[in-house]
Design a protein around this motif. Structure first.
Motif, mmCIF file in Angstrom:
data_model
loop_
_atom_site.group_PDB
_atom_site.id
_atom_site.type_symbol
_atom_site.label_atom_id
_atom_site.label_comp_id
_atom_site.label_asym_id
_atom_site.label_seq_id
_atom_site.Cartn_x
_atom_site.Cartn_y
_atom_site.Cartn_z
ATOM 1 N N HIS A 135 0.831 -1.207 0.000
ATOM 2 C CA HIS A 135 0.000 0.000 0.000
ATOM 3 C C HIS A 135 0.865 1.256 0.000
ATOM 4 C CE1 HIS A 135 -3.135 2.841 0.902
ATOM 5 N NE2 HIS A 135 -2.589 3.135 2.075
ATOM 6 N N TYR A 189 -2.339 1.297 -11.897
ATOM 7 C CA TYR A 189 -3.059 1.265 -10.625
ATOM 8 C C TYR A 189 -3.979 0.046 -10.556
ATOM 9 C CZ TYR A 189 -5.356 2.747 -6.374
ATOM 10 O OH TYR A 189 -5.825 2.783 -5.081
ATOM 11 N N TRP A 248 -7.196 4.959 -3.348
ATOM 12 C CA TRP A 248 -6.044 4.823 -2.461
ATOM 13 C C TRP A 248 -6.423 5.207 -1.032
ATOM 14 C CZ3 TRP A 248 -2.843 7.071 1.016
ATOM 15 C CH2 TRP A 248 -1.590 6.462 1.226
ATOM 16 N N SER A 253 2.561 2.025 -3.258
ATOM 17 C CA SER A 253 1.671 2.375 -4.364
ATOM 18 C C SER A 253 1.345 3.856 -4.427
ATOM 19 C CB SER A 253 0.356 1.585 -4.247
ATOM 20 O OG SER A 253 -0.436 2.086 -3.168
ATOM 21 N N LEU A 260 1.770 5.785 -7.579
ATOM 22 C CA LEU A 260 0.865 5.525 -8.699
ATOM 23 C C LEU A 260 -0.260 6.552 -8.751
ATOM 24 C CD1 LEU A 260 0.544 1.632 -8.442
ATOM 25 C CD2 LEU A 260 1.936 2.949 -10.058
ATOM 26 N N TYR A 274 -1.912 -2.885 -9.468
ATOM 27 C CA TYR A 274 -1.658 -2.807 -8.022
ATOM 28 C C TYR A 274 -2.922 -3.156 -7.239
ATOM 29 C CZ TYR A 274 -2.624 -0.275 -3.761
ATOM 30 O OH TYR A 274 -3.107 0.063 -2.527
ATOM 31 N N ASN A 275 -4.059 -2.668 -7.698
ATOM 32 C CA ASN A 275 -5.325 -2.900 -7.003
ATOM 33 C C ASN A 275 -5.613 -4.400 -6.873
ATOM 34 O OD1 ASN A 275 -7.967 -1.810 -5.957
ATOM 35 N ND2 ASN A 275 -8.744 -3.001 -7.671
#
Length: 236
Positions: free
Chosen positions: A120, A135, A184, A123, A126, A138-139
């Protein structure tokens, strides 16, 4: 036959089929391929520079996602998306992810909590510098860590199966204004709740998070191809 739009981008990871599925799914959700469009296997094969074998596999995946239908004597047709079906899928996803987040808060090992926090924190760039696709990747990793931390194989399998059907819609949300930064921030609250072991709190936060994803996805699709609201349409 409607001409296929040009290939917008190549996926950086996964198999050839994964790449084709993602691109065609995004084309359908964004309205570049409209409902009723016939997908010709040879044209798709030429577009992606592959044989017809991976194209047939691709069509199977798209059909399982509810994005295309196989019609006798007509071939593979882009489906009409149903708002009711999309809402139903997101409702199920919200409950599944809430349950998994709750269990993760109770069962995650310290190393898993640390890995989630690190992912987290890493990230954050991003939000400022990354693309919507960056993103989105990553999600998926973020939610995967929570699924694994819940240590519930049956719930995880159900959630992953539902997520596959929603994948193009979940990617689409990140093309909405300010959605990446808001996502985020929602993740930040979820991570904090997991780290203090607030099982009920994180379940509530995760449910709200997925409900927001649902609303943003529906807004994106509605801007590109209004969803039918009456019964009898092909479901997503």
């Amino acid at each position: 036959m409607t001409r296929l739009p040009p290939h917008p981008e190549r996926a950086g990871k996964g198999t050839v089929v994964d790449s084709i599925v993602q691109t065609l799914a995004d084309d359908i959700v964004s309205g570049r391929l409209t409902p009723g469009t016939k997908l010709d296997a040879q044209a798709v094969a030429e577009r992606f520079g592959v044989s017809r074998t991976p194209v047939r596999e691709t069509f199977g995946h798209l059909a399982a996602m509810g994005l295309v239908t196989h019609r006798p004597n007509r071939g593979v047709i882009v489906a009409t998306l149903s708002s009711g079906a999309l809402n139903d899928l997101y409702e199920a996803m919200a409950e599944l992810e809430a349950a998994l987040a709750r269990l993760a808060a109770l069962r995650m090992k310290s190393r898993q909590r640390d890995a989630l926090l690190q992912l987290h924190q890493d990230s954050v760039h991003l939000v400022r510098d990354g693309s919507a696709d960056d993103y989105a990747r990553y999600n998926n990793e973020f939610h995967d860590l929570i699924f694994e931390g819940a240590q519930s194989s049956q719930l995880q399998q159900l959630a992953e199966a539902t997520r596959i059907r929603l994948a193009p819609f979940r990617r689409a949300q990140f093309r909405m204004s300010n959605r990446v930064s808001r996502s985020w921030e929602e993740h930040d609250a979820i991570v904090r709740a997991i780290h203090i072991g607030d099982a009920d709190g994180v379940a509530r936060l995760m449910r709200l998070h997925v409900q927001t994803v649902s609303a943003m996805s529906a807004e994106f699709v509605a801007e590109h191809q209004p969803l039918p609201r009456h019964q009898g349409e092909t479901t997503a």
